[in-house]
Design a protein around this motif. Structure first.
Motif, mmCIF file in Angstrom:
data_model
loop_
_atom_site.group_PDB
_atom_site.id
_atom_site.type_symbol
_atom_site.label_atom_id
_atom_site.label_comp_id
_atom_site.label_asym_id
_atom_site.label_seq_id
_atom_site.Cartn_x
_atom_site.Cartn_y
_atom_site.Cartn_z
ATOM 1 N N TYR A 45 0.836 -1.199 0.000
ATOM 2 C CA TYR A 45 0.000 0.000 0.000
ATOM 3 C C TYR A 45 0.878 1.260 0.000
ATOM 4 N N TYR A 47 3.995 1.724 -0.821
ATOM 5 C CA TYR A 47 4.841 1.887 -1.994
ATOM 6 C C TYR A 47 4.067 1.771 -3.312
ATOM 7 N N ARG A 48 2.734 1.686 -3.204
ATOM 8 C CA ARG A 48 1.842 1.645 -4.375
ATOM 9 C C ARG A 48 2.238 0.504 -5.323
ATOM 10 N N ARG A 49 2.274 -0.709 -4.759
ATOM 11 C CA ARG A 49 2.615 -1.907 -5.532
ATOM 12 C C ARG A 49 1.418 -2.848 -5.571
ATOM 13 N N PHE A 52 -2.389 -2.177 -5.003
ATOM 14 C CA PHE A 52 -2.462 -0.757 -4.638
ATOM 15 C C PHE A 52 -1.715 0.147 -5.619
ATOM 16 N N ALA A 53 -1.282 -0.402 -6.738
ATOM 17 C CA ALA A 53 -0.476 0.356 -7.697
ATOM 18 C C ALA A 53 -1.193 1.599 -8.213
ATOM 19 N N ARG A 55 -3.556 3.380 -6.512
ATOM 20 C CA ARG A 55 -4.148 4.246 -5.481
ATOM 21 C C ARG A 55 -3.626 5.672 -5.636
ATOM 22 N N GLU A 57 -1.828 9.157 -4.949
ATOM 23 C CA GLU A 57 -0.521 9.450 -4.359
ATOM 24 C C GLU A 57 -0.692 10.060 -2.981
ATOM 25 N N ASN A 59 0.985 9.945 1.299
ATOM 26 C CA ASN A 59 1.097 9.021 2.416
ATOM 27 C C ASN A 59 0.012 9.294 3.443
#
Length: 150
Positions: A45, A47-49, A52-53, A55, A57, A59
């Motif tokens: 989540y 690191y947006r992988r 969750f890629a 999602r 931008e 934090n």
């Protein structure tokens, strides 16, 4: 322009998830409370992988992190975040049942912002989570990159 505030809850116990969401939801502390169930999902989540890629931008304003989880525990997640120059300033509150002094010392050494032992009684747990939400989502000024413009 409104800013979106997100809280990331990293917890594997369904009852603790429900109690935490109930407590946080009562006062609408954040626009979004994202729940992930282990350390691998938490890092994906953040690191947006993987799933969750795509999602948005930015934090979370705070990460509520359990320690004892499957696949990757909270200390390992914390170690990764605090060693990353892009993540190290994201506030992390440990929300755990662990009273082990070694956990407490290691978490503070790694740079957590608070360590909260989950109370056994429901009312105490709810009040502790409300206090955390009030401070981190409403009162505290988050570091750059933790909120997004909408």
């Amino acid at each position: 322009m409104e800013t979106l505030k997100r809280i990331l809850l990293v917890e594997d116990d369904p009852k603790d998830i429900e109690l935490t969401l109930t407590a946080l939801g009562e006062y609408n502390f954040a626009n979004e409370i994202m729940v992930v169930r282990d350390g691998v999902e938490a890092l994906d989540y953040l690191y947006r992988r993987g799933e969750f890629a795509l999602r948005l931008e930015g934090n979370p304003v705070v990460i509520l992190l359990d320690l004892k989880m499957p696949r990757l525990d909270g200390v390992q997640v914390l170690r990764q975040l605090k060693s990353d120059e892009h993540m190290r300033f994201v506030p992390v509150v440990i929300l755990t049942s662990s009273r082990e002094s070694s956990d407490l010392e290691e978490c503070y050494r790694l740079g957590i912002n608070a360590y909260v032992v989950k109370p056994i009684r429901f009312a105490e747990f709810v009040e502790a989570v409300k206090a955390i939400g009030l401070f981190w989502a409403l009162i505290n000024e988050p570091p750059p990159g933790c909120v997004m413009s909408q």
